[in-house]
Design an enzyme around this catalytic site. Structure first.
Site, short mmCIF file in Angstrom:
data_model
loop_
_atom_site.label_atom_id
_atom_site.label_comp_id
_atom_site.label_asym_id
_atom_site.label_seq_id
_atom_site.Cartn_x
_atom_site.Cartn_y
_atom_site.Cartn_z
CG HIS A 1 76.20 36.00 49.45
ND1 HIS A 1 76.02 36.80 50.55
CD2 HIS A 1 75.16 36.27 48.61
CE1 HIS A 1 74.93 37.53 50.40
NE2 HIS A 1 74.37 37.22 49.23
CG ASN B 1 90.53 14.72 38.92
OD1 ASN B 1 90.33 15.23 37.83
ND2 ASN B 1 91.74 14.42 39.35
CG HIS C 1 84.45 10.29 36.46
ND1 HIS C 1 83.55 10.66 35.48
CD2 HIS C 1 83.88 9.24 37.10
CE1 HIS C 1 82.49 9.88 35.53
NE2 HIS C 1 82.67 9.01 36.50
CG HIS D 1 94.64 7.80 44.17
ND1 HIS D 1 93.88 7.49 43.07
CD2 HIS D 1 94.37 9.10 44.45
CE1 HIS D 1 93.17 8.54 42.71
NE2 HIS D 1 93.45 9.54 43.52
#
Length: 525
Positions: free
Chosen positions: A118, A398, A402, A437
């Protein structure tokens, strides 16, 4: 007694006939393909025994490895330090007790899910979507220009001047390879007289020079030569990765050196272990990691091919769904309606880009390097798509990053501020992550537009404390995905508008305020 003999023989004959009949029935049964129940039961018992023995053996190995890691992480508070210098710094302990990352051999979650038909069908649907994008691009080019040709102008532009970026990477890597290890070697010498102080000071100078090389060199090359986004992406990712690895190596080894009493020296870890750490897909240094027995080169080739496919997918999405919408948006008068429509239009491409980045980097790229290096622990992410809270999403999206933030920002923050300052330590994690970031986005795009900073630090921080792990159920998962869709739409829309506004409305001269002021707010030529 005489009459009973024929009767006994008759019964024996009947028994022989029944036995022959039974054998004949067995033969007929075998002829018709009916399985022998006794043999099937014995076979299943043998399979069960073999399976239980294998599971018991693997569980014993897993527990032995976990016990060994726990013994390495256990703080030796009540034990005297050894008088002799240990063989390696992997057996030294941190200055404060805390949870340590334990590496075990395990597969990535998507590799496990790919064994289910699936889930493979969902994977095939994404491939079919790429085929549809290619067919639609060919059809539109044939209708508009009368030719069948796939143009990769966006891909070629993004990776322009890639050799220069790779040449810039060489001194960055050599600095990371030599300076931290040499500094540790200088600090690990016996602390006697002024020679050690001179070596320690020299190590600090080397680390400062190493930080300057990693922080200044890629920025200087990118600005001076105006590198395109993908080439800048290579440099900034390597810059952040090498800085985090350098810090982890020193953070895990230096405390053991300074804990040695009596001014005696200590043997630093082997250079080969540090070299392996620089390439293996983890940001937490250990002298040894669990290893797989062999390398599956077909698996490596498949993952690199999937990375290339994701790059093509992203280029088609940007070229077909984003560039036609945002290329001329800054030429039109600003309106709230147009802004909202652009954000809603960008939610689909934005979430596609998020999934492609996740699959290409966190699964394919990291698994390819893990397979080439026989790195056993492949848990680079967890089932973040099932998250019902943003706190769980940030922990599972992540795992590689982390683990680094948890070990060196959160735990060290608790050690410095006390166990009661959990909220402050968590805010510190969000602040560091949001700033990095935003720095990555600023580096790659070439301008400062704090959309990521606001979304990550403000909205992400609020959602992390409000949508916590106490909320469960499908409704919260739907809410989490809704916020993800909207956040990706905001990012794609605002960053694309700013990118084209700076192309359509260039400044007569480059100034600091011109670089940090959003141009899309005032650019309407």
């Amino acid at each position: 007694m005489q009459p009973k003999v024929p009767q006994l023989r008759r019964r024996e004959g009947l028994g022989e006939e029944q036995e022959k009949g039974a054998r004949g029935g067995e033969g007929n049964a075998r002829t018709h393909g009916t399985p022998d129940l006794v043999q099937w039961t014995r076979h299943m018992e043998a399979v069960k025994t073999q399976f239980l023995e294998q599971a018991q053996r693997e569980l014993a190995e897993l527990l032995d490895r976990a016990l060994w890691e726990a013994m390495q992480a256990y703080p030796k508070q009540d034990r005297p330090l050894p008088s002799a210098a240990p063989d390696s710094t992997s057996k030294t302990q941190e200055l404060h007790p805390g949870k340590r990352k334990v590496f075990i051999t395990r597969k990535s979650l998507i590799d496990e899910l790919m064994e289910v038909q699936h889930f493979r069908t969902i994977y095939h649907m994404f491939i079919a979507g790429l085929c549809v994008l290619i067919i639609s691009t060919l059809a539109i080019d044939f209708i508009d220009e009368g030719r069948l040709m796939l143009e990769f102008d966006l891909l070629l532009f993004s990776f322009g001047q890639l050799p220069l970026a790779l040449m810039t990477w060489v001194p960055m890597f050599l600095s990371t390879l030599l300076v931290p290890y040499q500094t540790l070697w200088l600090w690990a010498r016996p602390r006697a007289g002024g020679a050690w102080m001179l070596g320690a000071s020299l190590g600090c100078v080397l680390l400062a020079a190493h930080a300057v090389v990693l922080c200044v060199l890629p920025v200087h090359v990118s600005v001076r030569h105006e590198l395109p986004p993908a080439s800048r992406c290579v440099l900034v990712f390597e810059q952040v990765r090498l800085l985090m690895k350098s810090y982890s190596f020193l953070r895990e080894t230096v405390p053991g050196i300074f804990c040695v009493r009596g001014g005696k020296g200590i043997s630093p870890p082997s250079f080969s272990s540090y070299l392996y750490f620089l390439f293996c897909p983890t940001l937490i240094y250990r002298e040894t990691y669990p290893r797989t027995p062999s390398i599956r080169w077909n698996y490596v080739a498949k993952n690199f091919a999937q990375v290339l496919g994701c790059l093509l997918y992203a280029c088609f999405i940007l070229g077909r769904l984003c560039v036609p919408v945002f290329a001329n948006m800054s030429r039109e008068p600003f309106s709230t309606r147009a802004l909202l429509l652009s954000i809603l239009h960008a939610t689909g491409p934005g979430i596609f880009m998020l999934l492609l980045i996740f699959f290409a980097f966190l699964h394919c790229w990291l698994n390819a390097f893990a397979e080439m290096l026989r790195f056993g622990d492949r848990m680079f992410y967890r089932d973040w798509w099932n998250s019902t809270s943003f706190s769980n999403y940030y922990r599972t999206w992540n795992v590689v990053v982390h683990d680094w933030l948890y070990s060196y920002v959160y735990q060290d923050g608790l050690w410095l501020l006390g166990r009661r300052a959990r909220g402050v330590a968590m805010l510190g994690v969000f602040l560091v992550s949001a700033v990095v970031h935003e720095y990555i986005f600023c580096f790659v795009l070439g301008f400062f537009y704090p959309v990521m900073l606001m979304l990550f630090l403000v909205f992400g921080g609020l959602l992390n404390f409000t949508m916590n792990d106490r909320h469960t159920g499908p409704a919260w998962n739907i809410l989490m995905w809704t916020f993800l869709f909207m956040g990706q739409g905001i990012q794609v829309s605002l960053y694309c508008q700013e990118w084209y506004a700076r192309r359509h409305c260039p400044l007569p001269q480059t100034t600091f305020w011109g670089m940090v002021t959003p141009r899309s707010w005032s650019c309407h030529p």
